[in-house]
Structures are given as C-alpha cells and as structure tokens.
Design an enzyme around this catalytic site. Structure first.
Site, mmCIF file in Angstrom:
data_model
loop_
_atom_site.group_PDB
_atom_site.id
_atom_site.type_symbol
_atom_site.label_atom_id
_atom_site.label_comp_id
_atom_site.label_asym_id
_atom_site.label_seq_id
_atom_site.Cartn_x
_atom_site.Cartn_y
_atom_site.Cartn_z
ATOM 1 C CG PHE A 90 -12.329 0.629 3.076
ATOM 2 C CD1 PHE A 90 -11.423 -0.169 3.759
ATOM 3 C CD2 PHE A 90 -12.294 0.641 1.685
ATOM 4 C CE1 PHE A 90 -10.500 -0.939 3.081
ATOM 5 C CE2 PHE A 90 -11.385 -0.138 0.999
ATOM 6 C CZ PHE A 90 -10.485 -0.929 1.693
ATOM 7 C CD GLU A 141 2.267 0.395 7.444
ATOM 8 O OE1 GLU A 141 1.824 0.593 6.304
ATOM 9 O OE2 GLU A 141 2.056 -0.646 8.082
ATOM 10 C CG ASP A 142 -0.662 1.599 3.562
ATOM 11 O OD1 ASP A 142 -0.334 1.248 4.716
ATOM 12 O OD2 ASP A 142 -1.325 0.870 2.803
ATOM 13 C CG ASP A 157 -7.917 0.345 10.410
ATOM 14 O OD1 ASP A 157 -8.589 1.074 11.138
ATOM 15 O OD2 ASP A 157 -8.432 -0.560 9.731
ATOM 16 N NE ARG A 190 -2.376 -2.754 -4.391
ATOM 17 C CZ ARG A 190 -2.320 -2.987 -3.080
ATOM 18 N NH1 ARG A 190 -2.099 -2.002 -2.253
ATOM 19 N NH2 ARG A 190 -2.481 -4.205 -2.605
ATOM 20 N N GLY A 194 0.780 -1.240 0.000
ATOM 21 C CA GLY A 194 0.000 0.000 0.000
ATOM 22 C C GLY A 194 0.807 1.283 0.000
HETATM 23 P P1 IMP Z 1 -4.009 -2.189 11.068
HETATM 24 O O1 IMP Z 1 -3.160 -3.380 11.387
HETATM 25 O O2 IMP Z 1 -5.444 -2.400 11.469
HETATM 26 O O3 IMP Z 1 -3.467 -0.884 11.607
HETATM 27 O O4 IMP Z 1 -4.086 -2.098 9.491
HETATM 28 C C1 IMP Z 1 -3.028 -1.676 8.742
HETATM 29 C C2 IMP Z 1 -3.166 -2.148 7.316
HETATM 30 O O5 IMP Z 1 -4.532 -2.371 6.960
HETATM 31 C C3 IMP Z 1 -2.677 -1.078 6.369
HETATM 32 O O6 IMP Z 1 -1.304 -1.202 6.110
HETATM 33 C C4 IMP Z 1 -3.543 -1.293 5.145
HETATM 34 O O7 IMP Z 1 -2.949 -2.246 4.301
HETATM 35 C C5 IMP Z 1 -4.828 -1.851 5.679
HETATM 36 N N1 IMP Z 1 -5.899 -0.837 5.824
HETATM 37 C C6 IMP Z 1 -6.391 -0.326 6.966
HETATM 38 N N2 IMP Z 1 -7.366 0.549 6.739
HETATM 39 C C7 IMP Z 1 -7.510 0.583 5.384
HETATM 40 C C8 IMP Z 1 -8.370 1.348 4.504
HETATM 41 O O8 IMP Z 1 -9.226 2.166 4.916
HETATM 42 N N3 IMP Z 1 -8.199 1.117 3.187
HETATM 43 C C9 IMP Z 1 -7.287 0.242 2.678
HETATM 44 N N4 IMP Z 1 -6.471 -0.469 3.460
HETATM 45 C C10 IMP Z 1 -6.577 -0.294 4.803
#
Ligand code: IMP
Length: 177
Positions: free
Chosen positions: A153, A100-101, A104, A166, A46
């Site tokens: 999202f 990081e992208d 969440d 993407r 991402g």
């Molecule tokens: P976390 O482990 O819940 O913090 O999620 C991190 C990963 O989830 C990111 O690196 C993204 O790949 C994916 N992610 C979380 N939220 C979104 C979103 O709103 N759109 C797309 N990918 C997301």
C-alpha cells in the site's frame, strides 16, 4: 517515519524521480498526439497531482476533462465498482488518453475502458503513474507507466489512505509493524 491515521509510512519514490517520469511521459504524449486534438480524461480523486503535473509539460492543443469513480475502501480494493461520474461530453471520434494514479487489480480501469469504449472514441490510451503488476487480477491495457511497484500500500502525491495523506509530494510506502 510518517504516520497517517493508524498506519506508518516511509518515503518510496522521491519528488524528483516522480517529476522526471512525469516529464518523460508528457514528452511521449506530445509526440504521439501532435495534431490529433486529444482529450485527456483524468480520473479523480487520486490523480489530481499527476494530471496537474503532466499538464505543465503537455504543449500541444488538447482538452482535459475529469471523471470520478469510487471503488476503494481501506487498504485493499473492493470488488464493488461504482458509477463513473462526469462523462458528459461526446467521445465520438476523439483520441482519448486516460490519466490514472494507480492500477492495482485492474478492475477500476477495466470498467473505465469498457464504459469509454462504448462511446466510439477514435482511440484510447492509458497513462498511469503507478502500476502493481503482481496485484493485477483483470488484465488491462496500459500504455504509459510511471513506475512499476511492489504489491504494497502506497500513498502521497494525490493517493490517500481513507482520505488522508494526499498532500505529500513524494510517494510513501506502508511500513509493516
Ligand atoms: P484497482 O481497481 O484494484 O486497480 O484499484 C484502483 C484504485 O484503487 C486506484 O485508482 C486507487 O484509488 C486505489 N488504490 C489501489 N492501490 C492503492 C494504494 O496502494 N494506495 C492508495 N490507493 C490505491
């Protein structure tokens, strides 16, 4: 309205605003890491656009390497954290900056930070383009944030929905039906 697979999205953060923040973060990194020979670790997939754009403005001697982790399915984070792939160089004594992208729940970053911390780096900082503060389950260190966003999202600028979307230069947000 933009359709990606079965979902509908609208523009949320324009290309111009993204580029402005990316430049500002790169400037902060240039100041902070001058003379420190930092190692940037970009987390694929991402972040590929964020990493590339940051690097157009980082003008100090540095290295970049790419790691991959897959822990995401459909429109919500899974509890499952898979293996971090590609960490095959020494981090001993290095100043590491993770790119990081999006953060969440924080679970992915927490795992990455713990894994990297075991390799004895001199320091570790985190830059993320997006952060959803209200979705955070595991509190993690974040040092540079492009945009704090609501708990919805999003996709585009490298972020995907089941592999698609993407290739938008702006960030799009899901529209509720
Ligand atoms: P976390 O482990 O819940 O913090 O999620 C991190 C990963 O989830 C990111 O690196 C993204 O790949 C994916 N992610 C979380 N939220 C979104 C979103 O709103 N759109 C797309 N990918 C997301």
């Amino acid at each position: 309205m933009i359709e990606v697979l079965d979902l509908r999205f609208k523009e949320y953060i324009s290309e111009e605003r993204i580029q402005e923040r990316v430049k500002a973060i790169a400037s902060e990194l240039n100041l902070k890491y001058e003379g420190k020979d930092p190692l940037f670790l970009g987390i694929l997939n991402g972040s590929f656009m964020f990493i590339a754009d940051i690097f157009k403005h980082v003008n100090i001697p540095c290295e970049v390497s790419f790691l991959k982790i897959n822990s995401y399915l459909n429109t919500s984070s899974t509890e499952k954290i898979k293996e971090l792939i590609g960490l095959n160089q020494s981090l001993e004594g290095r100043h590491v900056v993770i790119l990081e992208d999006i953060v969440d729940t924080g679970r992915t970053l927490d795992y990455i930070l713990r894994t990297i911390g075991e390799r004895n780096p001199a320091s570790v900082e985190v830059a993320t383009l997006l952060h959803k503060p209200s979705a955070m389950v595991v509190p993690v260190q974040i040092d540079y944030v492009g945009f704090e966003i609501e708990n919805q999202f999003v996709l585009g600028y490298g972020l995907d929905y089941n592999g698609y979307g993407r290739n938008h230069n702006s960030i799009l947000i899901k529209v509720d039906e």
